[in-house]
Each structure stands twice: as structure tokens, then as C-alpha cells.
Design an enzyme around this catalytic site. Sequence first.
Site, PDB file in Angstrom:
ATOM      1  N   GLY A   1      -0.124  -5.564  10.037  1.00  0.00           N
ATOM      2  CA  GLY A   1       1.144  -5.100   9.496  1.00  0.00           C
ATOM      3  C   GLY A   1       1.065  -3.591   9.330  1.00  0.00           C
TER       4      GLY A   1
ATOM      5  CE  LYS B   1      -3.983  -1.987   2.448  1.00  0.00           C
ATOM      6  NZ  LYS B   1      -4.740  -1.984   3.717  1.00  0.00           N
TER       7      LYS B   1
ATOM      8  CB  ALA C   1      -2.215  -0.343   9.039  1.00  0.00           C
ATOM      9  CG  ASP C   2      -4.026  -5.462   4.983  1.00  0.00           C
ATOM     10  OD1 ASP C   2      -4.678  -4.840   4.131  1.00  0.00           O
ATOM     11  OD2 ASP C   2      -4.287  -6.634   5.330  1.00  0.00           O
ATOM     12  CB  THR C   3      -6.133  -5.740  10.408  1.00  0.00           C
ATOM     13  OG1 THR C   3      -5.578  -4.541  10.969  1.00  0.00           O
ATOM     14  CG2 THR C   3      -6.451  -6.714  11.533  1.00  0.00           C
TER      15      THR C   3
END
Length: 193
Positions: A108, A55, A71-73
Site C-alpha cells: 500500500g 503512517k 508505504a507498507d508491504t
Amino acid sequence: MNLSRPLLLASNSPRRKELLAGLGFKFEVKVKEVNEDFPEHLKRAEVAEYLASHKADAYQHDLENEVLITADTIVCLGEGILNKPADYKEAFEMLSALSDTAHEVITGVCICSKEQKLVFHDVTTVYFKKLTEEEIDYYIRLYKPFDKAGAYGIQEWIGMIGIERIEGSYFNVVGMPVQKLYGHLKTLGLISS
């Protein structure tokens, strides 16, 4: 709290906006559509970090003096990753699978500027009680969790009635491990009091 450089958040998530604002930072939200596919050989934590970093790459040429946070969950059950459910049926299947078991939530995060890029993650283990079909149905119909990995938000009704305990950061499950984020921003010399 002041940052020594302008801060950008690349996320549409109202929860991430709240958490970042809760740290006392002023920031601007910038969002681009980014493909969220990832290489299949990656392990779970690597997936979360890859997506956060991927991203950030979309903004790399736009950055001047700013610091960007992406961020990525992901929600992991066994070896599988539960993405955002496409519809009611998928959400029901996911919550049924999470019922009466433990799973991991991994977020992350990427902190990126023109000069450098730092990627890290945090892991929280979440324990659900046994959910009834009525509870799952009620939650999906009222809260429509189709924008959430694993088909639930810990801060919503299902979290209040269904989560027995967690090991790790609550905020990580909400979508941003703010304690780690704050620590890294401080280490990078970006926070000035």
C-alpha cells in the site's frame, strides 16, 4: 527527473530509498515511530492501504509545500497475513509455510500533501519452490530477515534460489510499486521534466 515540490520519504527501508532514488528523484527521509496495528475487519489490500495512510497521518501537520510518500508491504498466505517474524523460530515457520506454494505480496502506498491524499496498492503473486530445512536455516542464520514481512527479501539469497516465478511487479515485492508510483506522481502534476 524533477519534482515540482520537495519530496519526503517516510521510511527507514534501504530498499525503498534505493527504488525512489532509482526513479531519479531527490528526496529527504523523515521517520517517525507509528503504531502498525490495524482493524481486524479489514481485507488484505485494505490492510496495506490503511497502514500506508495511517503512517502518512502522523506527518499531516508537519507538511508545508512538501509531498510525502509512505508505504507498507504485507505478505498474504491464504487468508492470513505474515508480519515481521519476532525470532528464528517464527521466521522458520513462515518460510516453511511459504515453501512449495504461492502467496501474495501487497504494498500500500500513500502520496500526501497538505491539500490532498492519494492511497493505492499493487499485488504480486510469488511462487516458491519446495525449500529444504537446510536452505531455510542457512538463509535465516546468514540474512536475519527479522525486519521483513513474511521473513524474506526477494532480492536476497532465498529469492535467488527459491522463487520460481512471479506474476506482477518485482519492485512491488521489494517494497515499492515504482511504476504505479511514477504514474500517480505524473497524473498529480508533480513531475516536471
